[in-house]
Design a protein around this motif. Structure first.
Motif, short mmCIF file in Angstrom:
data_model
loop_
_atom_site.label_atom_id
_atom_site.label_comp_id
_atom_site.label_asym_id
_atom_site.label_seq_id
_atom_site.Cartn_x
_atom_site.Cartn_y
_atom_site.Cartn_z
N UNK A 33 13.00 7.16 -0.34
CA UNK A 33 13.66 6.03 0.34
C UNK A 33 12.84 4.75 0.27
N UNK A 34 11.72 4.79 -0.42
CA UNK A 34 10.83 3.64 -0.51
C UNK A 34 10.65 3.22 -1.96
N UNK A 35 10.51 1.93 -2.18
CA UNK A 35 10.07 1.42 -3.47
C UNK A 35 8.65 0.91 -3.28
N UNK A 36 7.74 1.46 -4.07
CA UNK A 36 6.35 1.01 -4.00
C UNK A 36 6.12 0.01 -5.13
N UNK A 37 5.74 -1.19 -4.78
CA UNK A 37 5.50 -2.25 -5.75
C UNK A 37 3.99 -2.48 -5.86
N UNK A 38 3.42 -2.01 -6.95
CA UNK A 38 2.00 -2.26 -7.20
C UNK A 38 1.81 -3.70 -7.66
N UNK A 120 -5.75 2.95 -18.30
CA UNK A 120 -4.80 3.92 -17.76
C UNK A 120 -5.37 4.59 -16.52
N UNK A 121 -4.53 4.67 -15.48
CA UNK A 121 -4.85 5.42 -14.28
C UNK A 121 -3.94 6.63 -14.19
N UNK A 122 -4.47 7.74 -13.70
CA UNK A 122 -3.69 8.95 -13.47
C UNK A 122 -3.72 9.25 -11.98
N UNK A 123 -2.56 9.68 -11.44
CA UNK A 123 -2.61 10.00 -10.02
C UNK A 123 -1.27 10.25 -9.39
N UNK A 124 -1.29 10.19 -8.08
CA UNK A 124 -0.14 10.46 -7.23
C UNK A 124 0.13 9.21 -6.40
N UNK A 125 1.18 8.46 -6.74
CA UNK A 125 1.42 7.21 -6.00
C UNK A 125 1.81 7.43 -4.55
N UNK A 126 2.38 8.60 -4.22
CA UNK A 126 2.77 8.87 -2.83
C UNK A 126 1.53 8.91 -1.94
N UNK A 127 0.48 9.55 -2.45
CA UNK A 127 -0.77 9.64 -1.70
C UNK A 127 -1.71 8.46 -1.99
N UNK A 128 -1.24 7.56 -2.86
CA UNK A 128 -2.03 6.39 -3.25
C UNK A 128 -3.37 6.80 -3.86
N UNK A 129 -3.38 7.94 -4.53
CA UNK A 129 -4.61 8.40 -5.16
C UNK A 129 -4.50 8.24 -6.67
N UNK A 130 -5.42 7.48 -7.24
CA UNK A 130 -5.48 7.31 -8.68
C UNK A 130 -6.92 7.42 -9.14
#
Length: 308
Positions: A33-38, A120-130
């Motif tokens: 339900x969210x859009x995360x805009x980096x 390049x970053x690898x990670x989980x955007x939900x947890x904000x971990x890259x």
């Protein structure tokens, strides 16, 4: 069918100690339900650090939060991204996300000023971990005179990864400021990790008219044809038009146009003189465009919506 501009939906003015201004090069992804805009929030010394703004998926004018600290730590001095990072594109890859970014390296040469390469970053955007994929860029400059090879819009399609990126072809100066001159070129990679050195020209710079092409937005429509909004930089270094073009293969495009889905500074709701770096989220019957306004997004994150 037209754009409705909502202007700044998230202002940035001394937001945090590390985020004094700008929401530079917005790069969005839908998360339930969210859009995360980096974005790159800039410090007082114009050092870009990766952060994000969360907006409501159904009403993106509603802000749900933002990153209180940088998503990744600064790289050590001497690295290709030691002087800042700028988000470029996000790709879903199984259970992880790949976030491609521009790494900034200040060069001690007044005729160069900086070098831009793609990391390049690898990670989980939900947890904000890259985490960084490595200490080297995945798309690096190839010769001494080529200090810009980045700004890519990256799509993952069934046949691999497609990238449209800016590549330096020279330099010029305006009012005493050195500016790189660059074309928009195309790259293909099977895995998105190893990229070839050979590139295909898409749009060339035009002396005294077009300096180059910033991060653009390219997508496939329901007919499996490519559409694109191209961030066109004028010869004086300013961006006044996000121009529109179409393509069957992503390489040969129609002429850049200020009609169709193009978005120009004169279309903004608050009289901006500059628009650049569009990013598109496609939803049913509409497209959300996050973009930058005056001074490369100094005031904050902006939004326009295209209704079909």
């Amino acid at each position: 069918m037209s754009w409705t501009d909502y202007g700044v939906i998230f202002p940035v003015n001394n937001l945090e100690r590390w985020a004094k201004s700008h929401a530079y090069v917005p790069t969005a992804i839908e998360l339930d339900e969210t859009i995360r805009v980096f974005v790159a929030f800039l410090s007082g010394k114009n050092h870009g650090r990766l952060g994000y703004v969360d907006v409501c998926r159904h009403d993106p004018r509603q802000i749900r939060g933002y990153s209180k600290s940088p998503v990744i730590e600064d790289a050590p001095e001497g690295c290709f991204d030691a002087n800042g990072v700028t988000p470029l594109g996000i790709v879903r890859e199984q259970d992880t996300m790949r976030l491609y970014y521009a790494g900034w390296e200040v060069v001690p040469d007044p005729l160069v000023r900086y070098r831009l390469q793609t990391g390049l970053l690898l990670g989980d955007p939900v947890k904000s971990y890259f985490k960084r994929y490595g200490v080297s860029p995945v798309i690096a400059t190839r010769q001494v005179e080529e200090n810009v090879r980045t700004g890519g819009c990256i799509l993952k399609l069934p046949d691999g990864y497609h990238c449209w990126l800016a590549t330096q072809k020279g330099s010029t100066s305006h009012m005493g400021k050195v500016l790189p001159v660059y074309d928009l070129e195309y790259l293909h990679s099977e895995d998105g990790l190893l990229w070839p050195e050979a590139q295909t020209n898409v749009f060339s710079h035009k002396p005294n008219e077009i300096l180059g092409y910033g991060r653009s937005a390219i997508w496939l429509n329901e007919k499996h044809e490519f559409e694109g909004l191209f961030s066109v930089r004028n010869w004086d270094g300013n961006y006044t038009d996000i121009m529109y073009a179409t393509s069957l293969d992503g390489i040969v495009w129609s002429s850049l146009s200020r009609s169709g889905m193009a978005f120009c500074a004169k279309m903004t709701c608050d009289g901006q003189t500059s628009v650049s770096f569009p990013n598109i989220i496609q939803q049913e019957n509409r497209k959300l465009m996050f973009y930058n306004g005056n001074d490369f997004g100094r005031e904050g994150l902006r939004l326009a919506i295209w209704s079909d």
